[in-house]
Design an enzyme around this catalytic site. Structure first.
Site, mmCIF file in Angstrom:
data_model
loop_
_atom_site.group_PDB
_atom_site.id
_atom_site.type_symbol
_atom_site.label_atom_id
_atom_site.label_comp_id
_atom_site.label_asym_id
_atom_site.label_seq_id
_atom_site.Cartn_x
_atom_site.Cartn_y
_atom_site.Cartn_z
ATOM 1 C CE LYS A 36 -0.537 0.555 4.983
ATOM 2 N NZ LYS A 36 -1.339 -0.187 5.944
ATOM 3 N NE ARG A 131 -5.974 0.467 10.186
ATOM 4 C CZ ARG A 131 -5.453 0.596 10.244
ATOM 5 N NH1 ARG A 131 -4.208 1.185 9.287
ATOM 6 N NH2 ARG A 131 -5.346 -0.693 9.764
HETATM 7 C C1 LIG Z 1 -0.730 -0.772 6.764
HETATM 8 C C2 LIG Z 1 -1.343 -2.628 7.880
HETATM 9 C C3 LIG Z 1 -0.646 -3.334 7.564
HETATM 10 C C4 LIG Z 1 0.941 -2.910 7.294
HETATM 11 O O1 LIG Z 1 1.438 -2.926 7.911
HETATM 12 P P1 LIG Z 1 3.393 -2.147 7.808
HETATM 13 O O2 LIG Z 1 3.573 -1.546 9.341
HETATM 14 O O3 LIG Z 1 3.636 -1.627 6.845
HETATM 15 O O4 LIG Z 1 4.424 -3.389 7.832
HETATM 16 C C5 LIG Z 1 -0.944 -4.339 8.199
HETATM 17 N N1 LIG Z 1 -2.073 -4.278 7.970
HETATM 18 C C6 LIG Z 1 -2.604 -3.680 7.954
HETATM 19 C C7 LIG Z 1 -4.551 -4.190 8.040
HETATM 20 C C8 LIG Z 1 -2.509 -2.979 7.456
HETATM 21 O O5 LIG Z 1 -3.559 -1.288 7.615
#
Ligand SMILES: *Cc1c(COP(=O)(O)O)cnc(C)c1O
Length: 392
Positions: A36, A131
């Site tokens: 992402k 969240r």
């Molecule tokens: C962004 C995100 C991740 C990845 O997080 P990092 O800190 O970049 O490893 C994993 N799961 C969800 C639901 C996220 O929003």
């Protein structure tokens, strides 16, 4: 080469992903590589897949669709709760989505039935970060409802910590997830494939020798891309923390006073008195700003200090370093700066170390003297970068 540009070393990303896959395997934990922060780049997804991640996760269906179009074959997970308005696209492009709302899962079921397919669901559990997530006491009942949808497959449960409130994964909350997995299985009689413990913030907990219980998957973005552990903000041993470099060009270079003069609006005289006078400084302006990156998230090279940023300008004190107009200054972006630069149409993405290309011949390229490759791809339609904060 044109600036600003983000130089992306695919071999370093592949190395980081491979090391994490190998270090987690003995704990019985597999990796979903999260794209992402890099606009679902198929090249970056390809590097992760070559490194052995078992799937790709992204928060945006647009990114997942782009990776599919580019020929990425790995299982795809939508890691943000699906928008009801996008359920048709989600069942078409993603194999699995992370969910918390039965009403949305019902819409995914309808969409999957219409499309003649099935869709996998991982139920996210709230374990304190506040969240996304189903309250733990409701998980079993919701799992039972999910099993009634003919075109939905209950793949597992998961959680996400350390994103909104900074709640750390620990023995207690991770054990709670394992216990919930057992409760769902015993109440439904259906085994769960995926117990997804979290994101890069879970690595300290695992590598600290934790009992991982039923947890068998992590969704990793920042640690793969930036070689960084987000909780302590420290580089991870053995990983590259410089796979991404943001390069900006000097457009003005002058000796100027450090203290502004004249009537200064918007600040009280007390605050104005605090504008330090450091005498004359070597001030340069770089053609990069809030529209291109998150300036507070940049690390400048030694000897250079970032003074201020506006939409289009980054003002630096270059000290004893000679930075004439046309000079390029190289910065390390943090995760927030990376996501803003990846999504800015003004920032050129230059890839190095393509390895076996995921889609041979799909992207035409020009090779620069330093080995970086600039893909000639249509620029995405400009989208607002305003209001973007740190991902995660
Ligand atoms: C962004 C995100 C991740 C990845 O997080 P990092 O800190 O970049 O490893 C994993 N799961 C969800 C639901 C996220 O929003």
């Amino acid at each position: 080469m044109t600036a600003p540009r983000l130089e992306i070393d695919l071999e370093k990303i592949q190395h980081n992903a491979r090391v994490l896959v190998q270090r987690l395997a003995p704990h019985g934990v597999s990796v979903t590589g999260v794209t992402k922060a890099c606009l679902g780049s198929p090249e970056i997804a390809g590097a992760m897949v070559r490194a052995g991640v078992q799937g790709i996760g992204d928060s945006r269906i647009e990114n997942i669709e782009a990776m599919r179009r580019a020929g990425i074959q790995a299982p795809m997970t939508l890691i943000r709760s699906p928008m009801p308005s996008q359920t048709d696209r989600i069942v078409a492009a993603a194999d699995i989505s992370l969910n918390t709302e039965v009403d949305v899962i019902a819409m995914l079921d309808t969409a999957a039935r219409r499309a003649g397919t099935t869709h996998g669901v991982v139920l996210m559990v709230e374990l304190g970060d506040l969240r996304e997530g189903i309250m733990p006491s409701d998980v079993v009942a919701i799992a039972q409802k999910v099993l009634c949808f003919p075109n939905i497959v209950l793949k597992g449960i998961g959680t996400n910590l350390a994103c909104r409130s900074g709640v750390s994964p620990d023995a207690e909350n991770m054990a709670e997830l394992s216990v919930l997995a057992e409760s769902v299985e015993s109440a439904t009689g259906v085994p769960l494939d995926i117990i997804s413990g979290g994101n890069s913030a879970n690595l300290s907990w695992i590598f600290g020798g934790a009992d991982t219980g039923r947890i068998n998957e992590l969704r990793l973005g920042e640690s793969i891309l930036l070689g960084c552990e987000p909780l302590i903000g420290e580089p991870i041993d053995g990983l590259f923390s410089d796979a991404f470099t943001l390069v900006a060009e000097v457009v003005e270079s002058k000796i100027k006073p450090s203290k502004p003069w004249g009537e200064i609006a918007g600040f009280t005289t007390e605050v104005q008195a605090q504008f330090g006078d450091r005498g004359q400084i070597t001030q340069s302006i770089l053609a990069i700003g809030h529209q291109d990156t998150y300036p507070d998230g940049l690390s400048a090279p030694p000897g250079i200090a970032i003074l201020d940023a506006t939409s289009d300008h980054l003002v630096i004190d270059s000290g004893d370093i000679h930075t004439p107009v046309g000079a390029e200054i190289r910065f390390q972006p943090n995760y927030a700066a990376l996501v803003r630069s990846m999504t800015s149409p003004f920032v050129t993405k230059a890839m190095k170390g393509q390895g076996e290309s995921v889609v041979p011949g799909k992207i035409s390229q020009i090779e620069a003297p330093n080995g970086f490759i600039t893909p000639i791809v249509p620029q995405p339609a400009p989208r607002s970068a305003i209001g973007l904060s740190a991902p995660g």
